[in-house]
Design a protein around this motif. Structure first.
Motif, PDB file in Angstrom:
ATOM      1  N   LEU A  45      21.418  65.312  79.604  1.00 24.08           N
ATOM      2  CA  LEU A  45      22.858  65.541  79.623  1.00 24.08           C
ATOM      3  C   LEU A  45      23.196  66.545  80.729  1.00 24.08           C
ATOM      4  CD1 LEU A  45      25.194  64.780  77.582  1.00 24.08           C
ATOM      5  CD2 LEU A  45      24.952  67.124  76.809  1.00 24.08           C
TER       6      LEU A  45
ATOM      7  N   THR B 254      29.869  54.279  77.856  1.00 17.18           N
ATOM      8  CA  THR B 254      29.290  54.495  76.526  1.00 17.18           C
ATOM      9  C   THR B 254      29.957  53.663  75.441  1.00 17.18           C
ATOM     10  OG1 THR B 254      28.686  56.728  77.146  1.00 17.18           O
ATOM     11  CG2 THR B 254      28.697  56.263  74.800  1.00 17.18           C
TER      12      THR B 254
ATOM     13  N   TYR C 213      22.566  53.535  74.943  1.00 18.32           N
ATOM     14  CA  TYR C 213      22.211  54.550  73.946  1.00 18.32           C
ATOM     15  C   TYR C 213      22.398  54.028  72.514  1.00 18.32           C
ATOM     16  CZ  TYR C 213      22.076  59.097  71.592  1.00 18.32           C
ATOM     17  OH  TYR C 213      21.756  60.138  70.777  1.00 18.32           O
TER      18      TYR C 213
ATOM     19  N   ASP D 121      33.879  60.933  81.002  1.00 21.29           N
ATOM     20  CA  ASP D 121      33.950  60.553  79.590  1.00 21.29           C
ATOM     21  C   ASP D 121      35.399  60.461  79.123  1.00 21.29           C
ATOM     22  OD1 ASP D 121      31.280  60.922  79.866  1.00 21.29           O
ATOM     23  OD2 ASP D 121      31.101  62.589  78.450  1.00 21.29           O
TER      24      ASP D 121
ATOM     25  N   GLU E 241      35.288  60.265  73.324  1.00 19.06           N
ATOM     26  CA  GLU E 241      33.832  60.297  73.476  1.00 19.06           C
ATOM     27  C   GLU E 241      33.343  61.749  73.462  1.00 19.06           C
ATOM     28  OE1 GLU E 241      32.521  58.136  76.940  1.00 19.06           O
ATOM     29  OE2 GLU E 241      30.493  58.915  76.782  1.00 19.06           O
TER      30      GLU E 241
ATOM     31  N   ASP F 162      33.347  62.921  69.919  1.00 19.82           N
ATOM     32  CA  ASP F 162      32.211  62.398  69.150  1.00 19.82           C
ATOM     33  C   ASP F 162      30.909  63.112  69.510  1.00 19.82           C
ATOM     34  OD1 ASP F 162      33.591  60.624  67.567  1.00 19.82           O
ATOM     35  OD2 ASP F 162      33.333  58.924  68.924  1.00 19.82           O
ATOM     36  N   LYS F 163      30.718  63.396  70.807  1.00 18.92           N
ATOM     37  CA  LYS F 163      29.466  64.024  71.228  1.00 18.92           C
ATOM     38  C   LYS F 163      29.397  65.485  70.805  1.00 18.92           C
ATOM     39  CE  LYS F 163      28.053  60.755  74.692  1.00 18.92           C
ATOM     40  NZ  LYS F 163      28.156  60.330  76.099  1.00 18.92           N
TER      41      LYS F 163
ATOM     42  N   LYS G 276      28.686  65.571  67.144  1.00 19.16           N
ATOM     43  CA  LYS G 276      27.276  65.279  66.899  1.00 19.16           C
ATOM     44  C   LYS G 276      26.430  66.542  67.135  1.00 19.16           C
ATOM     45  CE  LYS G 276      24.135  61.417  67.404  1.00 19.16           C
ATOM     46  NZ  LYS G 276      23.801  60.183  68.095  1.00 19.16           N
TER      47      LYS G 276
ATOM     48  N   TYR H  75      30.226  61.198  61.757  1.00 20.65           N
ATOM     49  CA  TYR H  75      31.013  60.308  62.608  1.00 20.65           C
ATOM     50  C   TYR H  75      32.172  59.751  61.782  1.00 20.65           C
ATOM     51  CZ  TYR H  75      32.165  55.908  64.892  1.00 20.65           C
ATOM     52  OH  TYR H  75      32.843  54.864  65.461  1.00 20.65           O
TER      53      TYR H  75
ATOM     54  N   SER I  85      33.538  65.505  80.875  1.00 20.35           N
ATOM     55  CA  SER I  85      32.082  65.590  80.827  1.00 20.35           C
ATOM     56  C   SER I  85      31.612  67.045  80.972  1.00 20.35           C
ATOM     57  CB  SER I  85      31.497  64.715  81.932  1.00 20.35           C
ATOM     58  OG  SER I  85      30.135  64.923  82.038  1.00 20.35           O
TER      59      SER I  85
ATOM     60  N   LYS J   3      32.180  68.915  77.735  1.00 24.67           N
ATOM     61  CA  LYS J   3      31.161  68.492  76.759  1.00 24.67           C
ATOM     62  C   LYS J   3      29.838  69.212  77.033  1.00 24.67           C
ATOM     63  CE  LYS J   3      28.886  64.927  77.918  1.00 24.67           C
ATOM     64  NZ  LYS J   3      28.719  63.560  78.420  1.00 24.67           N
TER      65      LYS J   3
END
Lengths: 149, 336
Positions: A35, A60, A79, B164, B168, B171-172, B175, B181, B215, B218
């Protein structure tokens, strides 16, 4: 295997662009890295080399995105296919008219063609990256020989 | 000649909701049936494509029958069958596309292919008539786009994410915080309890750009969590949620406000799954309260994926007789 150390995002993108300029229909690339390593940056460079005009962003959610360029670019993030046997029609992409770039390729190893260009990006520090390019065919090896920073 | 009071039977299966609806004239909802698979995918921490496809197959005919029955119509009354042709998961889309084509063929009706995002925008027309020119912010798990419209069925993307989608990133980050989720509602809930203490970056990109980037944010959140864990420091989950959400919403609201002003729009539509976010709704209302721009955010049941919105968007194409042939195919990467 060919190793490159890029000093910033721009240089990473330029290296990718060189690869993009030389790619041919049916070429398959695997693109792996942690990442924040710069997989999206790299793909943007490839897309530039393939003369894609649109913004390349994360695939994604839909797993695959297609872009029109000099030849089509199929950008995949597989993924979510972890622990799955699903074939989303990989052969149609791999044998199609374009170039396929796959992130998280370890999840679909059984579907990958033998002839492919393996790219690994590693973070050295905030800016610098080590990029390893491993060609698995003669044509891709020729392509790699011409790459320079 | 196209008669008035047209009825469209619409189908949506692009991700993890199997949905069918009957819509009259693109503005009136006669039925709206959604079979969600969320509880199934929750176990996997995200949508599993082949599981989604299998459930669509199981649910499709049940949902279709229910939509027609609840609307109190028969297939004879239907003027056209509409379906999401993309973007989405290919296996999931195919179930809807094939159902639509089979129905259209069997009953001799035209079939209309609809872009999923056009559907999200048109969800609003079931509540409030459009005022052109309008701007729509579409935010979901797969999209973050600013779309300008001068008339029905004409879409101009003036800004989009360069990496992103906002959903998204939610969600990441969820996580990374080990939250279930889907991550959006969880983070929004936790964010109500916390403070913006972590000062995560806000990515505005270059001056005058309406594009987005999530991104970097994140990565910043995940790196921060990693550092805190390494040092054995306590992580304040509520504060991380608030700090992350503030960063996302600041950028979404600021860019949308600037674009609405620069384009001189009469109406702003907020659409897509993330428009269900309470904080985003409140902040948009706050920012647009003192402007002449009318803000339209659909009720929650129209924010998430549904087929009524597909029927609403299809009505415009129906009037242009913009029909698809029976060669219509699922297009996972469909462009607008």
């Amino acid at each position: 295997m060919y190793k490159f150390t890029t000093i910033n995002e721009n240089e990473t993108q330029r290296l990718a662009k060189q690869i993009g300029e030389k790619l041919m229909p049916n070429d398959v690339l695997t693109l792996d890295g942690d990442l924040g390593a710069g997989k999206t940056t790299f793909t943007k460079g490839l897309a530039e080399g393939l003369a894609v005009k649109r913004t390349v962003n994360s695939p994604t959610y839909t797993i695959v995105k297609e872009y029109k360029g000099r030849i089509p670019l199929y950008h995949m993030d597989v993924y979510r296919l972890e622990d799955s046997e699903e074939d989303i029609g990989f052969d149609d992409y791999f044998n199609g008219e374009g170039v396929t770039v796959i992130e998280w390729s370890q999840y679909i190893l059984e579907f990958l063609p033998e002839e492919r260009l393996q790219i690994n990006i590693e973070k050295i520090d905030e800016e610098r990256r080590e990029i390893k390019v491993t060609p698995h065919s003669d044509h891709l090896n020729e392509l790699c020989k011409e790459l320079k920073l | 000649m196209i008669e008035k009071n047209e009825l469209i039977l619409a189908i949506e299966t692009s991700c993890d909701e199997t949905a069918a609806a009957v819509v009259q004239d693109g503005t009136k909802l006669l039925s709206n049936v959604v079979a969600t698979q969320m509880d199934i995918h929750q176990k996997f921490g995200g949508v599993v494509p082949e599981v989604a496809s299998r459930h669509h197959i199981e649910q499709m005919t049940v949902v279709l029958e229910q939509a027609v029955t609840e609307a109190n119509v028969t297939m004879e009354d239907i003027d056209a069958v509409a379906v999401t042709e993309g973007p989405g998961l290919v296996g999931a889309l195919l179930v809807g596309v094939n159902a639509a084509k089979a129905l259209a063929y069997a009953h001799g009706k035209p079939v209309i292919g609809v872009h999923h995002i056009a559907g999200h925008i048109y969800a609003n027309r079931l509540e409030k008539e459009f005022e052109f020119p309008l701007l729509s912010l579409v935010v979901s798990g797969g999209h973050t786009e600013l779309i300008y419209m001068e008339e029905h069925g004409e879409y101009e993307i003036i800004g989009e994410t360069r990496d992103d989608a906002a959903g998204e990133a939610y969600d990441k980050v969820a996580k990374a915080l080990s939250l279930p989720y889907p991550g959006g509602p969880q983070i929004d809930r936790l964010a109500q309890e916390g403070k913006d203490t972590y000062n995560f970056p806000r990515s505005y990109l270059e001056e005058g750009s309406y594009d987005f980037s999530f991104s970097g944010l994140k990565t910043a959140v995940i790196n921060k969590l990693h550092h805190l864990r390494q040092k054995g420091e306590e992580i304040d989950v509520e504060n991380v949620a608030t700090s992350f959400q503030e960063s996302v919403i600041d950028v979404l609201v600021d860019k949308t406000y600037d674009a609405a002003k620069d384009y001189g729009v009469k109406q702003l539509i907020v659409a897509g799954g993330v428009s269900a976010n309470k904080t985003l709704r409140a902040r948009m209302e706050q920012r647009f309260a003192e402007t002449d721009v009318e803000l339209a955010i659909p009720p929650l049941y129209l924010c998430t994926d549904n087929a009524a919105m597909i029927g609403a968007a299809a009505s415009v194409e129906y009037h242009k007789q913009n029909y698809a042939s029976l060669n219509l195919n699922a297009n996972p990467g469909l462009m607008m």
